[in-house]
Design a protein around this motif. Structure first.
Motif, PDB file in Angstrom:
ATOM      1  N   LEU A  91     110.427  86.953  41.571  1.00 19.30           N
ATOM      2  CA  LEU A  91     110.261  85.505  41.405  1.00 19.30           C
ATOM      3  C   LEU A  91     111.268  84.933  40.409  1.00 19.30           C
ATOM      4  O   LEU A  91     111.874  83.888  40.658  1.00 19.30           O
ATOM      5  N   PHE A  92     111.461  85.601  39.282  1.00 17.12           N
ATOM      6  CA  PHE A  92     112.359  85.068  38.258  1.00 17.12           C
ATOM      7  C   PHE A  92     113.800  85.047  38.738  1.00 17.12           C
ATOM      8  O   PHE A  92     114.576  84.162  38.368  1.00 17.12           O
ATOM      9  N   MET A 104     108.502  77.942  43.593  1.00 18.93           N
ATOM     10  CA  MET A 104     107.066  77.751  43.444  1.00 18.93           C
ATOM     11  C   MET A 104     106.432  77.197  44.723  1.00 18.93           C
ATOM     12  O   MET A 104     105.249  77.419  44.984  1.00 18.93           O
ATOM     13  N   LEU A 105     107.221  76.490  45.530  1.00 20.13           N
ATOM     14  CA  LEU A 105     106.710  76.053  46.827  1.00 20.13           C
ATOM     15  C   LEU A 105     106.441  77.263  47.719  1.00 20.13           C
ATOM     16  O   LEU A 105     105.377  77.374  48.338  1.00 20.13           O
ATOM     17  N   ILE A 106     107.402  78.188  47.765  1.00 21.79           N
ATOM     18  CA  ILE A 106     107.210  79.404  48.559  1.00 21.79           C
ATOM     19  C   ILE A 106     106.066  80.234  47.986  1.00 21.79           C
ATOM     20  O   ILE A 106     105.353  80.937  48.722  1.00 21.79           O
ATOM     21  N   MET A 107     105.864  80.132  46.678  1.00 22.74           N
ATOM     22  CA  MET A 107     104.738  80.842  46.048  1.00 22.74           C
ATOM     23  C   MET A 107     103.394  80.316  46.530  1.00 22.74           C
ATOM     24  O   MET A 107     102.356  80.930  46.274  1.00 22.74           O
ATOM     25  N   ALA A 108     103.382  79.167  47.236  1.00 28.86           N
ATOM     26  CA  ALA A 108     102.137  78.673  47.829  1.00 28.86           C
ATOM     27  C   ALA A 108     101.623  79.640  48.884  1.00 28.86           C
ATOM     28  O   ALA A 108     100.465  79.541  49.311  1.00 28.86           O
ATOM     29  N   LEU A 109     102.474  80.580  49.287  1.00 28.53           N
ATOM     30  CA  LEU A 109     102.032  81.617  50.218  1.00 28.53           C
ATOM     31  C   LEU A 109     101.163  82.668  49.536  1.00 28.53           C
ATOM     32  O   LEU A 109     100.538  83.492  50.218  1.00 28.53           O
ATOM     33  N   ALA A 110     101.128  82.687  48.203  1.00 29.35           N
ATOM     34  CA  ALA A 110     100.352  83.696  47.481  1.00 29.35           C
ATOM     35  C   ALA A 110      98.865  83.663  47.847  1.00 29.35           C
ATOM     36  O   ALA A 110      98.269  84.732  48.079  1.00 29.35           O
ATOM     37  N   PRO A 111      98.206  82.493  47.886  1.00 22.79           N
ATOM     38  CA  PRO A 111      96.784  82.480  48.266  1.00 22.79           C
ATOM     39  C   PRO A 111      96.525  82.998  49.682  1.00 22.79           C
ATOM     40  O   PRO A 111      95.594  83.807  49.869  1.00 22.79           O
ATOM     41  N   PRO A 112      97.306  82.569  50.706  1.00 24.04           N
ATOM     42  CA  PRO A 112      97.093  83.180  52.026  1.00 24.04           C
ATOM     43  C   PRO A 112      97.312  84.693  52.010  1.00 24.04           C
ATOM     44  O   PRO A 112      96.558  85.433  52.654  1.00 24.04           O
ATOM     45  N   LYS A 162     118.670  84.685  50.444  1.00 20.19           N
ATOM     46  CA  LYS A 162     118.352  85.665  49.408  1.00 20.19           C
ATOM     47  C   LYS A 162     117.285  85.117  48.465  1.00 20.19           C
ATOM     48  O   LYS A 162     116.308  85.804  48.136  1.00 20.19           O
ATOM     49  N   GLY A 163     117.451  83.874  48.035  1.00 19.98           N
ATOM     50  CA  GLY A 163     116.493  83.260  47.126  1.00 19.98           C
ATOM     51  C   GLY A 163     115.120  83.108  47.761  1.00 19.98           C
ATOM     52  O   GLY A 163     114.092  83.330  47.112  1.00 19.98           O
ATOM     53  N   ILE A 164     115.102  82.732  49.046  1.00 20.28           N
ATOM     54  CA  ILE A 164     113.834  82.563  49.755  1.00 20.28           C
ATOM     55  C   ILE A 164     113.108  83.900  49.871  1.00 20.28           C
ATOM     56  O   ILE A 164     111.895  83.987  49.653  1.00 20.28           O
ATOM     57  N   PHE A 168     109.531  84.976  48.291  1.00 17.13           N
ATOM     58  CA  PHE A 168     108.468  85.529  49.139  1.00 17.13           C
ATOM     59  C   PHE A 168     107.965  86.851  48.562  1.00 17.13           C
ATOM     60  O   PHE A 168     106.757  87.125  48.574  1.00 17.13           O
ATOM     61  N   GLY A 169     108.884  87.658  48.037  1.00 21.74           N
ATOM     62  CA  GLY A 169     108.481  88.898  47.373  1.00 21.74           C
ATOM     63  C   GLY A 169     107.609  88.612  46.163  1.00 21.74           C
ATOM     64  O   GLY A 169     106.634  89.329  45.903  1.00 21.74           O
TER      65      GLY A 169
END
Length: 302
Positions: A91-92, A104-112, A162-164, A168-169
């Motif tokens: 993430l960093f 942080m938008l892509i981190m919205a995938l964390a709950p699913p 790469k960033g995306i 996601f990781g």
């Protein structure tokens, strides 16, 4: 007001967690661009040990965790490796490559992903509403990261692939780490539980730095005053206050409800990203962010 707080303290803790993570992501993005994401990761965890230990000493009379069972140590340690070392390392670096707002938008995938891991690890059931929420979340994120197709290409990605993938990781690490935290914490207090995770994170990064020869860069980063100020802010709002509040949240409410509230960071971060980093945000990106958060809400409400 006090009665409302006491009856919904898990939900309040989750909301405060989202606010903390908004501050910490912006601080770490700035610091990471100055001294590198790996150095930021280790320094902020070391800072968090002193902050958490001080709070623990004031509350319980001991600095390092006491009273945890072997099982709690094992699962919280695994959670720390997954969440802090693997997840946050990715993430960093995503912060540096594509910025905190998109990361942080892509981190919205964390709950699913947490729901998916909960199904796999804890045997929790996925309903049709859960699956629909995942689809809506992915659709909202897609609106932001996908642009109009150019000639010769069916899909055009507006941000670094790469960033995306790094973000996601990070989402995968956080989702799995949250499930493992709940599995390991049980009735244990969130503050020493967080300390166990942080200690494991420091040990994990230390081994990585020994084998990669990264220690000189860490020493150089410590001497960089402007970066250290930002890391200090991020450490306070991140692994100290934010993570402690997140564990408090999942202790007093369900993982699903806590994850849903914590997932509003992509919306909260839009305004400071525009003001502080002068980012240009399109209407479609704002709509996509709200849709992604709505998808997370659907995931646990239906």
């Amino acid at each position: 007001m006090e009665q409302i707080f006491l009856s919904h303290k898990g939900e309040v803790a989750a909301l405060l967690t989202a606010v903390c993570w908004t501050f910490t992501s912006l601080a770490f993005e700035s610091a990471g661009k100055k001294v590198g994401s790996m150095s930021v990761n280790l320094i902020r965890l070391v800072m968090a040990i002193f902050l958490l230990g001080s709070l623990s000493f004031i509350r319980f009379g001991y600095f390092f965790p006491e009273g945890a069972t072997t099982s709690q140590w094992v699962w919280l340690s695994i959670s720390g490796l997954v969440g802090f070392v693997v997840g946050d390392l990715l993430l960093f670096q995503a912060f540096v490559v594509i910025g905190a707002r998109i990361s942080m938008l892509i981190m919205a995938l964390a709950p699913p992903l947490a729901a998916l891991f909960g199904w796999i690890i804890l045997g929790e059931q996925l309903t049709l509403g859960n699956i629909l929420g995942m689809v809506v979340t992915i659709f909202g994120i897609s609106l932001v990261i996908l642009g109009r197709p150019v000639k010769g290409k069916r899909i055009q990605i507006k941000y670094s692939v790469k960033g995306i993938l790094l973000a996601f990781g990070g989402a995968t690490g956080q989702g799995l780490g949250l499930v493992l935290s709940k599995l390991g914490m049980g009735d244990y207090d969130p503050v020493p539980a967080t300390m166990i995770r942080v200690i494991t994170g420091v040990i994990g990064f230390s081994f990585i730095f020994i084998f990669t020869g990264h220690w000189p860069k860490v020493i150089k980063a410590v001497r960089y005053g402007a970066a250290m100020a930002r890391i200090s802010i991020g450490a306070f709002f991140g692994p100290f206050l934010g993570v402690s509040l997140s564990l408090w949240a999942i202790k007093y409410t369900t993982t699903g409800v806590a994850s849903t509230i914590m997932a509003i960071v992509p919306v909260l971060i839009i305004a400071p990203a525009v003001v502080l980093f002068k980012e240009k945000v399109t209407i479609m990106e704002i709509i996509g962010s709200f849709i992604a958060v709505a998808g997370v809400v659907m995931l646990f409400v239906w």
